[in-house]
Structures are given as structure tokens and as C-alpha cells.
Design a protein around this motif. Structure first.
Motif, PDB file in Angstrom:
ATOM      1  N   HIS A   1       1.720  -1.462  -9.535  1.00  0.00           N
ATOM      2  CA  HIS A   1       1.822  -0.197 -10.260  1.00  0.00           C
ATOM      3  C   HIS A   1       0.673   0.719  -9.841  1.00  0.00           C
ATOM      4  O   HIS A   1      -0.359   0.277  -9.321  1.00  0.00           O
ATOM      5  CB  HIS A   1       1.792  -0.444 -11.778  1.00  0.00           C
TER       6      HIS A   1
ATOM      7  N   ASP B   1      11.369   0.206 -10.414  1.00  0.00           N
ATOM      8  CA  ASP B   1      10.042   0.406 -11.002  1.00  0.00           C
ATOM      9  C   ASP B   1       9.491   1.794 -10.691  1.00  0.00           C
ATOM     10  O   ASP B   1      10.087   2.547  -9.903  1.00  0.00           O
ATOM     11  CB  ASP B   1       9.071  -0.676 -10.510  1.00  0.00           C
ATOM     12  N   ASN B   2       8.367   2.106 -11.307  1.00  0.00           N
ATOM     13  CA  ASN B   2       7.679   3.391 -11.092  1.00  0.00           C
ATOM     14  C   ASN B   2       6.344   3.174 -10.385  1.00  0.00           C
ATOM     15  O   ASN B   2       5.379   3.890 -10.619  1.00  0.00           O
ATOM     16  CB  ASN B   2       7.447   4.094 -12.435  1.00  0.00           C
TER      17      ASN B   2
ATOM     18  N   GLY C   1       8.173   5.005  -6.649  1.00  0.00           N
ATOM     19  CA  GLY C   1       8.656   3.712  -7.113  1.00  0.00           C
ATOM     20  C   GLY C   1       9.620   3.075  -6.136  1.00  0.00           C
ATOM     21  O   GLY C   1       9.913   3.633  -5.068  1.00  0.00           O
TER      22      GLY C   1
END
Length: 382
Positions: free
Chosen positions: A282, A309-310, A365
């Protein structure tokens, strides 16, 4: 009856005809190929031979009393042990006769028309003998590969156990020294102790990942166990709980995951690697947010699910390299890892006859889409 056996087993051919003069002529011709020739005067006798011998080819007369060649061929196709024996029909039927098509429906691979031309007979039989020889060679190679894979897996497990034991001792002693003797150590000594413990942890992780990678790329087995990916997902989330708390991360399941036939342990490894990576990689200033959901596919024999995801993302040109063992991207260098997680994921997906696709942008992401075989070829159940 057969020719005299050599030390090495000879390739076997079975000739079936109700006329002895035809059998004698055919056997005499075929012996010139150096193969072992068996003869049968009826369909019942031929059935008995095929259950006791491994034949490379059957030369089968069509017109015989009691059981004709078509009936015998159909019976052979119904038996698991004999269904793959190539059959050449020997017949006086005209090439344009509709019965020829019946022969192909019964399992014939070719026809010889009477009177049989010796050169044509030998030419056709040679082709099937060569194919049989190649088949045997492939079977030997496959058997050796299976034996080698078993040996490598056993070796990897033994090595993993033997290497982890001293590493666990090192880690335990470091923790004990830090707990009971930290006051007697200088700041530099405590720093060295921390480095030793970290190195031991990294080595343990590397050994575990190498073992998982070797197992994921082993020969495929019978993947018949029913696996509910929703339950696997819950197990993975429970194991990632502390990491999610440390990062203020959140994983959401937006739609139920499919139930498939698979190896449950490898499905756990698959989801743990993909969701774990989504949480780990992340952006420093942004808590990880991960979405997991199923998607429809064009075929009801396949199911798909997505993990999005980011995180830090990656350049599209880097995507083809991410499944290479020990390959780590430049923007992932500051994150802990061995470079085997995604290689293991790809091995698991391929072992289950599936596909994996990736789309990503730096700083935006990453989205992983996994396609696997559906349970029983039916649509996924929610």
C-alpha cells in the motif's frame, strides 16, 4: 502363436481372421518387421488375447462368423484396457461402400482392402509401430518425471524442516537475550541482535516460500475436493488480522465467491498471497483498501474472481515479469518479500487449469482476475 522373444520385449501385433491361409500369409509378412505376431481365428479368441497382452496394433478382418469385425471393434472400445488399441480393418468391401463409414464409427483408424498389397501393408503397419514406440518413450519419460517430482518434493520438505530448526533456535535465543539481557547490551549490541533476528525471520520466510513454490509447480493430481472459496477467504482474513490492524487496512467481499473443485491448501495459498500482497504493497500515506468479488465468465464451465487494491501499482510494461521467481519490481524494493509469492500464485492457477490476468497503474492500484474451472462444469453457487 508368436515369434521367438528377444531379451527386450518386442512390439506385439494381433491379426484376426477366420481363414488360416490369410493368417499364415499375414504373419509371414509382418515378421519381417521384427515384431511379435499373434493370430486369432475368432472374435472371442481375439478378446482373450487383448486382455492378456499389450498390442500396438490390431489387423482385423471384417467378415467373420459368430462375431464380425465391427462387433469386435465396438466391444474393444467399451473396455477401458483395450479402447485405445489402433485397429486396421482388412476387408474385401469396396472403398465406396457405406460399411466403410461403419468401420470408422466402430473405431477403425485405417482400412486395408483385399487382395492386400504387401508393400502397402508393411508401410501402414510401420507407421503404427513407430507411433507405439514414441508412446512408450513418452510413458517412460512421464514416469521418470513423476518419480523425480516426488523425490524433489520429499527432499524440499526434509531440507525445509532441517533448515528451519536451527533458524528457530537462533530466533528464540535472540528473543530470550533481548528479554533477559538487553540492559547489559550496548545500543550497538542491541542493534546487532535485532539484525540477527530479522535475518533469521527472512530466511525462514524464504524457505517456506521456496517449499510452497515447489509444491505449486508439481505434477497435477486429482483435484476433486470441493472447496468453498468463501470459507478460504474467511481463514485468510483471520490470519491477516494483525497486519490489517497495523496498517489500518480493510478488505471487503463485495460478492460471494464460487465453490470449485480444487486443492484446498493451494487455494488458501492463492488467496493469502494475493490478498496479503494487496495489503502489504500500500502507499505509505494511504491505508490499504482491498475489494474481493466474483465475476461472470463467458462459459458456465469456468468461474472468475477479482482482487482489487488501491496500492502502489505498477507500470503496464512491468506486468509480464511479475510472475518470474525472485523477480521484484523497483517500486517494491522497500517492502519485505522473497519474490516468490506471485510465482507461486501462477503455478497454482496453472496447476488447476486456470488463467490469471493483471491490470495496474502506478500510484492507483492493481487488479488481479483469476479464472478457474467451475465445480462439475456448472455455474457457481452463491
Amino acid at each position: 502363436m508368436g515369434t521367438e522373444r528377444n531379451r527386450e520385449p518386442q512390439t506385439k501385433i494381433l491379426v484376426v481372421d477366420d481363414r488360416r491361409e490369410n493368417l499364415f500369409a499375414m504373419e509371414k509378412t509382418l515378421r519381417t518387421l521384427g515384431c511379435e505376431v499373434y493370430t486369432a481365428e475368432s472374435g472371442n479368441e481375439a478378446l482373450s488375447y487383448t486382455l492378456r497382452h499389450d498390442f500396438a496394433l490390431l489387423l482385423l478382418d471384417v467378415n467373420m462368423p459368430e462375431m464380425d469385425g465391427f462387433e469386435l471393434a465396438e466391444l474393444l472400445r467399451m473396455n477401458e484396457e483395450t479402447k485405445n488399441i489402433p485397429i486396421i480393418f482388412v476387408t474385401a468391401i469396396n472403398k465406396e461402400d457405406k460399411s466403410v463409414f461403419k468401420g470408422y464409427e466402430s473405431g477403425a483408424v485405417d482400412y486395408l482392402f483385399k487382395p492386400v498389397d504387401t508393400d502397402i501393408l508393411l508401410s501402414k503397419v510401420k507407421v503404427f509401430l513407430e507411433l507405439n514406440m514414441k508412446k512408450k518413450e513418452l510413458e517412460l519419460i512421464q514416469a521418470e518425471l513423476e518419480r523425480s517430482n516426488r523425490s524433489l518434493q520429499e527432499f524440499a520438505q526434509v531440507v525445509s524442516h532441517d533448515l528451519k530448526n536451527p533458524l528457530n533456535v537462533i530466533t528464540g535465543l535472540c528473543e530470550l537475550m533481548e528479554a533477559k539481557h538487553a540492559e547489559g547490551l550496548s545500543p550497538k549490541g542491541r542493534q546487532y541482535l535485532s539484525h540477527i533476528a530479522s535475518a533469521a525471520h527472512r530466511m525462514t520466510s524464504l524457505i517456506t516460500d521456496i517449499l510452497s513454490f515447489s509444491q505449486a509447480n508439481a505434477e497435477p493430481g486429482q483435484l476433486t475436493e470441493e472447496v468453498d472459496l468463501n470459507r478460504v477467504y474467511e481463514d485468510v482474513l483471520a490470519d491477516l488480522d494483525s497486519r490489517l490492524q497495523q496498517t489500518d487496512g480493510r478488505v471487503e467481499k463485495l460478492a460471494p465467491l464460487p465453490v470449485i473443485e480444487a486443492d484446498p491448501t493451494q487455494m488458501y495459498q492463492l488467496l493469502l498471497n494475493l490478498i496479503g500482497n494487496a495489503v502489504k504493497y500500500h502507499r505509505p500515506d494511504t491505508p490499504p483498501r482491498v475489494q474481493v468479488y466474483s465475476e461472470r465468465t463467458e462459459s458456465d464451465r469456468r468461474v472468475a474472481f477479482v482482487i482489487e487494491d488501491n496500492g502502489i501499482g505498477m507500470s503496464p510494461e512491468d506486468i509480464p515479469t511479475i510472475f518470474t521467481p525472485f523477480r521484484r519490481l523497483d517500486n517494491a524494493k522497500g517492502y519485505e518479500g522473497t519474490g516468490l509469492g506471485l510465482a507461486t500464485v501462477k503455478g497454482i492457477v496453472e496447476r488447476h487449469g486456470g488463467d490469471i490476468a493483471v491490470s495496474s497503474l502506478p500510484g492507483v492500484g492493481t487488479k488481479f482476475r483469476v479464472v478457474l474451472q467451475a465445480r462439475g462444469g456448472a455455474e457457481e453457487r452463491e
